[in-house]
Design an enzyme around this catalytic site. Structure first.
Site, PDB file in Angstrom:
ATOM      1  N   SER A  46       0.795  -1.234   0.000  1.00 25.57           N
ATOM      2  CA  SER A  46       0.000   0.000   0.000  1.00 25.57           C
ATOM      3  C   SER A  46       0.828   1.286   0.000  1.00 25.57           C
ATOM      4  O   SER A  46       0.267   2.372  -0.086  1.00 25.57           O
ATOM      5  CB  SER A  46      -0.951   0.013   1.193  1.00 25.57           C
ATOM      6  OG  SER A  46      -1.774  -1.115   1.158  1.00 25.57           O
ATOM      7  N   HIS A  50       2.568   4.357   8.050  1.00 23.71           N
ATOM      8  CA  HIS A  50       1.482   4.385   9.032  1.00 23.71           C
ATOM      9  C   HIS A  50       1.868   5.178  10.270  1.00 23.71           C
ATOM     10  O   HIS A  50       3.027   5.163  10.687  1.00 23.71           O
ATOM     11  CB  HIS A  50       1.121   2.967   9.467  1.00 23.71           C
ATOM     12  CG  HIS A  50       0.556   2.133   8.370  1.00 23.71           C
ATOM     13  ND1 HIS A  50      -0.750   2.224   7.977  1.00 23.71           N
ATOM     14  CD2 HIS A  50       1.132   1.190   7.569  1.00 23.71           C
ATOM     15  CE1 HIS A  50      -0.965   1.370   6.972  1.00 23.71           C
ATOM     16  NE2 HIS A  50       0.167   0.733   6.718  1.00 23.71           N
ATOM     17  N   ARG A 311       1.834 -10.703   1.253  1.00 22.71           N
ATOM     18  CA  ARG A 311       2.405 -10.286   2.530  1.00 22.71           C
ATOM     19  C   ARG A 311       2.769 -11.517   3.362  1.00 22.71           C
ATOM     20  O   ARG A 311       2.115 -12.541   3.293  1.00 22.71           O
ATOM     21  CB  ARG A 311       1.391  -9.454   3.325  1.00 22.71           C
ATOM     22  CG  ARG A 311       1.094  -8.098   2.745  1.00 22.71           C
ATOM     23  CD  ARG A 311      -0.204  -8.076   1.977  1.00 22.71           C
ATOM     24  NE  ARG A 311      -1.370  -7.790   2.807  1.00 22.71           N
ATOM     25  CZ  ARG A 311      -2.612  -7.720   2.355  1.00 22.71           C
ATOM     26  NH1 ARG A 311      -2.867  -7.912   1.076  1.00 22.71           N
ATOM     27  NH2 ARG A 311      -3.608  -7.468   3.170  1.00 22.71           N
ATOM     28  N   SER A 338       2.542  -5.650   6.944  1.00 24.58           N
ATOM     29  CA  SER A 338       2.203  -4.307   7.387  1.00 24.58           C
ATOM     30  C   SER A 338       2.317  -4.210   8.904  1.00 24.58           C
ATOM     31  O   SER A 338       1.901  -5.120   9.602  1.00 24.58           O
ATOM     32  CB  SER A 338       0.776  -3.965   6.965  1.00 24.58           C
ATOM     33  OG  SER A 338       0.460  -2.676   7.398  1.00 24.58           O
TER      34      SER A 338
END
Lengths: 480, 418
Positions: A46, A50, A311, A338
């Site tokens: 993505s 974050h 992932r 992530s």
């Protein structure tokens, strides 16, 4: 080939670790099973930095995310990689999700995330007018940003190479033995001996660890599919828009990219084959429908490409970072899903620390270590005066190869000639964006093939899209 | 640098427009062409079929282009090759660049946009699967085989029955490849009938209508595709999937006018044609800027590109002689009625003293239908057509006598009666 340290896997973690460890006076190599760096999870995610409110407090994910995000801007500055602190919004639909936002806010506080704010539906639509009318609230995180994961990786690997790290392509590790205290890696690029091994092999880190008898890691592949929309849609939102997270991940997002496109995705599906990055119609449809829920105008009709990435999911849900219980000179960096990209600079910092301990600081720091990378030429971002000067110096910058992204021949040659240079069409694309635009290489593809053939001194039909077997052309139509 | 007229693009449109402007007395003209030779995409279209209408001869693409390139060479029109235009500003100053002169600034009185079009890529389709090598647009494949002399594939599936797809089916067959099929998502072909006959039927290549490719397979090189029938809403019908082994998928799924420069210059774009909104002289809404050829509307035949470009060349000449005349224009919109997808020009200056031809495409296939042109509710023409298809451009003419009587409140519409 004999090295003091071998890093397996040239994703964003491996490459930033290589950059960190390249400061030591020792021999270092970064190896990857593919034809380039950033070919696994790194090239298809993505692209978000974050804020760090998602992870459970106390976990590596929580700590390294917050620390990594803190470091990201400086890291990008040093490496001359675009970074944008564009902020993020988690949006809620209805009361239950509004409550969830509060929990995220609390968790963010516990994780040490600064600059968060809870907003009402109207307040958030003031910030982002194209958001859905149905949205009832949002969590604004001002520290969140965006970065291009493969450009960061390419820059980090290049920086490491400038400091003496060897990058070895097409080196898939088939087995590891220990001989006289040294690891002997049997790879498809030959035997590599190293005293220390950093296992940053992404979705395959479990298999690599098992080669030394460390069966403590179990990684499952979790596939996420995305759409990239045309730049004409890039301004629909300026912040990254997340839906409320679920057990499947952080939910579907709508995010601008540093290059001005709009990214929609990802889905989340467990897959058996950890290398098969295909998409399914069902997943693509789901991305289209779910992202339209956040931003009704974001439509797959404006898509210029779709793709998926895998992932590395681990059962306990946290990153696995540290010396293997089997052999302390074998450091695992596994399960980096992530917020792995956000955490990457902090992961490198932590691995550096672990390495210093394990190696008992026996390697001195080089006086000439340079943690920066020179900025590559980006013609499209220059002023006319800068352009004039550049073309006067080297006329190759006067020839536009990719019309959609205004990429010149000079930039493509630079991308091929850099230390960790492009050796295939996709490698050129990731370095300078030729073929990344709306025509997706329809016009420039054949010119890039030509330039690669000339620069690498191979016939055009040996030029590949992304390495062995992905040749673009067959034989000549006629005998010479 | 100063020019009366800057023509952006040296394909058939740009060359014809420049030649016409020259003929009309424009003095300083320059053609800026991004490729290394004039001719545009015609240079890679080595098949014949060009010029049947205009020259009444069957020429190959390069031959058609050469006729105009030769004429250009005989004039004092300047040509800058390998030169890319990167900006047009508010005052019609053009910024271009190449590797000889660096950055070039040109002050232009008038500009003709003739940048052509590009092919829709895979990413614009709802196609799942892997992303191996071997998936390319038909035009890219055409360049590889015709210009570079390399085979881009051996076992081929073609998606889309637009003309380039059909031409490439024949071309690859002649080069020894196996073209397994052409799939077309619509219930009819988007190409010319003559191409279906000459490129598919004559070579026994099947055309599957209402069929699309839903997924690609293979990691490094394409190994096969999954095709499926689609319903009337163009959604794949479950249970109709079929695996077809192939090493190459060629896409001929539509052409998109290359209007990035146009948009950046603030010129309005027609949502349907994706080209500029123009009048009968192909003048855009920006003063002194004209557009013609595939950058304005995707044409079926280059012959019509030539004719349209003559209009733009004439228009630009008129503007250069007397820009003020354009300020007095009174525009009436052209309106698409039943069955008509778009009309070019989108507006007509009723002060024109010539007949005006309206070009349009229909939305679906019609047999024995009538094309009706109405002005202010009155039928101006009503012509029977044996066949109408979206793949072919149609035209109707408004005679100047009718235009003379029009006012700014007038309405022009074209419709199809089945």
């Amino acid at each position: 080939m004999k090295y003091d340290v071998c890093i397996i896997g040239a994703g964003v973690s491996g490459s930033l670790i290589a950059r960190a460890l390249s400061k030591y006076d020792m021999s270092l190599c970064l190896i990857d099973k593919e034809n380039d760096v950033a070919m696994g999870s790194t090239k298809a995610n993505s692209a978000i930095v974050h804020a760090g409110f998602d992870a459970v407090p106390g976990t590596y994910k929580a700590k390294l995310n917050v620390r990594g995000t803190e470091m990201m801007e400086e890291t990008c500055k040093e490496l001359h990689v675009e970074y944008k602190n564009n902020e993020s919004l988690v949006i809620a639909f209805g009361e239950t999700e509004n409550e969830h936002l509060k929990e995220l806010y609390e968790r963010g506080i516990a994780n040490g995330v600064p600059d968060m704010e809870l907003l009402t539906g109207d307040e958030v639509r003031q910030l982002e007018p194209n958001l859905s009318e149905e949205i009832t609230g949002a969590l604004l995180a001002k520290t969140a940003g965006i970065v291009c994961p493969y450009k960061l990786t390419i820059a980090a690997a290049e920086c490491a190479a400038n400091n003496g790290c060897d990058f070895i392509r097409n080196a898939e590790v088939k087995g590891i033995t220990v001989d006289d205290g040294l690891f002997v890696l049997d790879t498809t690029a030959g035997e590599i001996t190293a005293e220390y091994v950093i296992n940053a092999a992404g979705v395959h880190a479990d298999e690599v660890a098992s080669f030394i008898g460390d069966d403590s890691i179990e990684i499952r592949g979790r596939r996420g599919s995305y759409f990239i929309l045309d730049k004409s849609q890039g301004n629909l939102v300026s912040r990254t828009i997340f839906q409320c997270p679920s057990e499947k991940g952080k939910g579907i997002l709508v995010a601008p990219t540093v290059d001005g496109n709009l990214l929609l995705g990802p889905t989340s599906e467990f897959v058996d084959d950890k290398d098969l990055t295909d998409t399914t119609l069902e997943e693509l449809r789901a991305v289209a429908e779910l992202s339209a829920r956040s931003v009704p105008l974001a439509s797959s009709r404006d898509s210029i490409t779709s793709f998926s990435g895998i992932r590395a999911y681990t059962k306990n849900g946290d990153f696995v970072i540290g010396s293997s219980k089997v052999n302390e000179k074998f450091i695992n960096v596994a399960g980096i899903e992530s917020p792995g990209l956000s955490a990457a600079p902090a992961i490198a910092e932590l691995v550096d620390e672990i390495f210093a301990n394990v190696s008992k600081n026996k390697f001195a720091i080089k006086a000439d270590y340079d943690s920066t990378r020179k900025a590559p030429v980006r013609f499209r971002e220059m002023t006319d005066d800068e352009r004039r000067e550049l073309i006067a110096k080297n006329s190759a910058y006067g020839r536009v190869i990719c019309r959609c992204e205004t990429v010149t021949e000079g930039e493509i040659i630079d991308a091929i000639r850099m230390k960790v240079g492009a050796v295939d069409v996709d490698g050129v694309k990731r370095r300078v964006r030729a073929g990344m635009g709306r025509c997706q290489g329809g016009f420039c593809g054949s010119k890039v093939v030509e330039i690669l053939s000339r620069e690498l001194n191979v016939p055009v039909n040996e030029v590949t899209k992304f390495g062995k077997g992905s040749n673009i052309l067959f034989d000549k139509t006629k005998e010479d | 640098m100063k020019y009366d007229l800057v023509v952006i693009g040296g394909g058939p449109a740009g060359m014809a427009a420049a030649l016409k402007a020259k003929e009309e007395g424009v003095e300083k003209i320059v053609i800026l062409e991004r490729d290394v030779r004039l001719g545009g995409i015609l240079n890679q279209c080595i098949h014949t079929g060009f010029g049947l209408h205009y020259f009444k001869e069957e020429l190959s693409g390069p031959e058609y282009a050469q006729r105009f390139a030769k004429q250009v060479a005989e004039t004092d029109i300047d040509v800058m090759l390998d030169t890319m235009v990167i900006d047009i500003d508010d005052d019609n100053n053009v910024t271009a660049m190449n590797n000889r002169d660096g950055l070039i600034k040109i002050e232009a009185t008038a500009i003709i946009l003739a940048m052509g079009c590009r092919e829709r890529p895979r990413g614009a389709l709802f196609m799942a699967g892997t992303r191996p090598s071997g998936v390319m647009t038909a035009g890219t494949a055409q360049k590889y085989v015709n210009m570079d002399g390399y085979m881009p594939g051996k076992k081929i599936v073609i998606l889309g029955s637009g003309d380039i797809g059909l031409i490439m089916a024949r071309r690859m067959t002649l080069e020894g490849a196996e073209v397994k099929m052409v799939c077309e998502i619509m219930p009819y072909s988007g190409g010319l009938t003559r191409n279906i006959v000459q490129c598919l039927n004559d070579f026994n290549i099947p055309l599957y209508l209402s069929t699309t490719v839903i997924a690609t397979h293979g990691r490094e090189r394409l190994e096969g595709v999954t095709i499926a029938k689609v319903d009337e809403r163009l959604n794949p019908i479950p249970g109709t999937e079929e695996y077809v082994e192939c090493d190459t998928l060629m896409l001929s799924v539509g052409l998109i006018p290359e209007n990035e420069l146009t948009k950046d210059a603030g010129i309005s774009i027609d949502r349907i044609t994706r080209g500029a909104v123009v009048d009968e002289l192909r003048a855009t809404e920006k003063k002194g800027v004209f557009a013609c050829g595939n950058v304005l509307q995707v044409h079926d035949l280059v012959d019509f590109v030539t004719l349209e470009s003559y209009l733009a060349g004439k228009g630009a000449a008129k503007y250069i002689k007397n820009p003020a005349a354009f300020d007095d224009a009174v525009y009436v919109k052209t309106t698409t009625g039943n069955g008509v997808g778009y009309i070019v020009p989108q507006r007509v200056n009723i002060k024109t003293d010539e007949d005006v031809k309206l070009y349009f495409r229909v939305r679906q296939v019609y047999k024995n239908a009538r094309v009706i042109l109405e002005v202010d509710g009155e039928t101006v023409s009503n012509k029977k057509k044996i066949k109408l298809a979206p793949g072919e451009m149609e035209d109707v003419t408004i005679p100047k006598e009718i235009i003379e009587k029009m006012t700014d409140k007038s309405e022009i519409s074209v419709r199809v009666e089945a």
